[in-house]
Every structure is written in C-alpha cells, then in structure tokens.
Design a protein around this motif. Structure first.
Motif, PDB file in Angstrom:
ATOM      1  N   ASN A  20      95.452 -70.836 -51.075  1.00 31.84           N
ATOM      2  CA  ASN A  20      95.955 -71.492 -50.034  1.00 31.84           C
ATOM      3  C   ASN A  20      97.024 -72.565 -50.629  1.00 31.84           C
ATOM      4  OD1 ASN A  20      94.198 -70.825 -47.600  1.00 31.84           O
ATOM      5  ND2 ASN A  20      92.762 -71.345 -48.852  1.00 31.84           N
ATOM      6  N   PRO A  21      97.695 -73.434 -50.007  1.00 29.86           N
ATOM      7  CA  PRO A  21      98.333 -74.456 -50.505  1.00 29.86           C
ATOM      8  C   PRO A  21      97.570 -75.281 -51.369  1.00 29.86           C
ATOM      9  CG  PRO A  21      98.664 -74.230 -48.110  1.00 29.86           C
ATOM     10  CD  PRO A  21      97.711 -73.353 -48.430  1.00 29.86           C
ATOM     11  N   ASP A  22      96.291 -75.588 -51.415  1.00 31.90           N
ATOM     12  CA  ASP A  22      95.469 -76.482 -52.444  1.00 31.90           C
ATOM     13  C   ASP A  22      95.068 -75.402 -53.611  1.00 31.90           C
ATOM     14  OD1 ASP A  22      93.455 -74.997 -51.366  1.00 31.90           O
ATOM     15  OD2 ASP A  22      92.259 -76.603 -50.368  1.00 31.90           O
ATOM     16  N   GLY A  23      95.446 -74.455 -53.496  1.00 32.06           N
ATOM     17  CA  GLY A  23      95.041 -73.611 -54.849  1.00 32.06           C
ATOM     18  C   GLY A  23      93.696 -72.816 -54.477  1.00 32.06           C
ATOM     19  N   SER A  24      93.054 -73.110 -53.849  1.00 27.14           N
ATOM     20  CA  SER A  24      91.895 -72.379 -53.523  1.00 27.14           C
ATOM     21  C   SER A  24      92.054 -70.921 -52.671  1.00 27.14           C
ATOM     22  CB  SER A  24      90.628 -73.025 -52.204  1.00 27.14           C
ATOM     23  OG  SER A  24      91.630 -73.173 -50.974  1.00 27.14           O
ATOM     24  N   SER A  25      91.220 -69.733 -53.028  1.00 26.35           N
ATOM     25  CA  SER A  25      91.406 -68.585 -52.753  1.00 26.35           C
ATOM     26  C   SER A  25      91.445 -68.306 -50.952  1.00 26.35           C
ATOM     27  CB  SER A  25      90.256 -67.674 -53.319  1.00 26.35           C
ATOM     28  OG  SER A  25      90.544 -66.381 -53.092  1.00 26.35           O
ATOM     29  N   ARG A  26      92.131 -67.493 -50.652  1.00 28.60           N
ATOM     30  CA  ARG A  26      92.099 -67.043 -49.527  1.00 28.60           C
ATOM     31  C   ARG A  26      91.187 -65.605 -49.255  1.00 28.60           C
ATOM     32  NH1 ARG A  26      97.534 -65.555 -48.917  1.00 28.60           N
ATOM     33  NH2 ARG A  26      96.992 -64.232 -47.303  1.00 28.60           N
ATOM     34  N   ILE A  27      90.520 -65.298 -50.251  1.00 30.59           N
ATOM     35  CA  ILE A  27      89.653 -64.035 -50.171  1.00 30.59           C
ATOM     36  C   ILE A  27      88.239 -64.524 -49.947  1.00 30.59           C
ATOM     37  CG2 ILE A  27      88.670 -62.472 -51.470  1.00 30.59           C
ATOM     38  CD1 ILE A  27      91.063 -62.480 -53.589  1.00 30.59           C
TER      39      ILE A  27
END
Length: 189
Positions: A20-27
C-alpha cells in the motif's frame, strides 16, 4: 474490495508492487505449503500460514526472512502476481490489472517423487500435485470468507498436458463447482 488469489510458486512479499502507499502489505494471507512449521492454516496440517500482520511485521524488520521465511525461488508466482495485482511503478511505466486489490497467495509444494516417477515427469520440470492445488483452492475460499465474503478472482497459472482435457477429473470438477459460487471466479492456464 476485491481479492486476487495466486496459486503458484509463491511471491516475493518484500516487492514494492505488493504494498500500500503507506508501505504496508496488500497480502492478506500467504500459505507456503513447502515450509515445515507449527503454524499451518487451522484446517490443514502442513505448511506455514502468514497473515497481513505477520508480513507487515517482517517488512518493518531489518531481517524480514527471519519472521516470514517464504521465498519464491522460481519467480513465476511473483511475476504472475505482478501482472494480476501489481501496484503502480511510475519509473517502469508498469501497473498490474488490479493494482489496489487484496492478495491471497499459496506457494504450492512440489509433487512427490513417486508421482513424478509414475507419470514419467522429467526431473527438471516443475510439477505439483492435484490434491495440493485443490487444498489451496479450499484455503483461498476460506480466506475470502474470512475477509468478509470478499469477491475473489483465483488464478492458477499452471498448465499440463496430462488428463483427458474434457473436464472430468477431480480438479476440473472442483474448479467448475467453485465457479458456481457468486463472487468467485477461477481461471487456469
């Protein structure tokens, strides 16, 4: 609000395309069938399951593989995941088909040696077992339900010349059954 599931050789979860734009995973979920662990998915007794929280903690670490040890050694699963659901990379002028989707990934374990010998599969050929693929499909369906009945597009980018090609084998029948559920679509190579 759509999940894309990839059942293949795994994923490079550290790749920026899957964040995601905040660096967190989309998985949301990653099940690596090849890892011997004490944390398989609840209804199965093999592999290692990692959640979004596990992956986010690994991404925040200096040594992510110590926390989430799943690796796509082949690269095919990561490649397909990028095409299907990779985020935007402006420098490379690249964007996947569903760049904001939630990902569910299953890394399949290789076929057992006795099956490879029985079906005369060359040693250098990538081969998976039908029952592991069917188990992966069941897992993905459960994950989509756990995500609030999220619609899911399941991609099995694997092909074979084995079987009668008339849809009568157990895997074909199971895929056809899954495709009758609303908000579930399965595509195969």
């Amino acid at each position: 609000n759509v999940a894309v599931a990839i059942i293949d050789s795994g994923i490079d979860y550290t790749n920026e395309l899957f964040r995601n734009p905040d660096g967190s995973s989309r998985i949301a979920y990653l099940w690596d069938q090849t890892i011997v662990s004490d944390h398989p998915p609840t209804q199965f007794n093999y592999g290692a399951e990692y959640t979004k929280e596990d992956i986010d903690n690994a991404l925040a670490s200096d040594t992510p593989l110590e926390l989430v040890s799943s690796v796509d050694t082949d690269g095919h699963g990561t490649f397909i995941s990028g095409i299907a659901a990779g985020g935007e990379n402006i420098a490379e002028q690249f964007m996947g088909a569903a760049p904001e989707s939630t990902l569910i990934v299953v890394k399949l374990k290789p076929a057992k040696q006795y099956l490879r010998q029985y079906f005369v599969i060359p040693e250098d050929a990538v081969a998976y077992q039908e029952d592991d693929i069917m188990t992966a499909l069941s897992y993905v369906r459960r994950c989509a339900i756990d995500l609030g009945e999220m619609p899911v597009s399941i991609c099995i980018p694997l092909g074979t010349s084995m079987g009668a090609h008339i849809g009568g084998m157990p895997l074909s029948q199971y895929i056809n059954r899954l495709n009758t559920f609303s908000q579930t679509a399965v595509t195969v190579a």
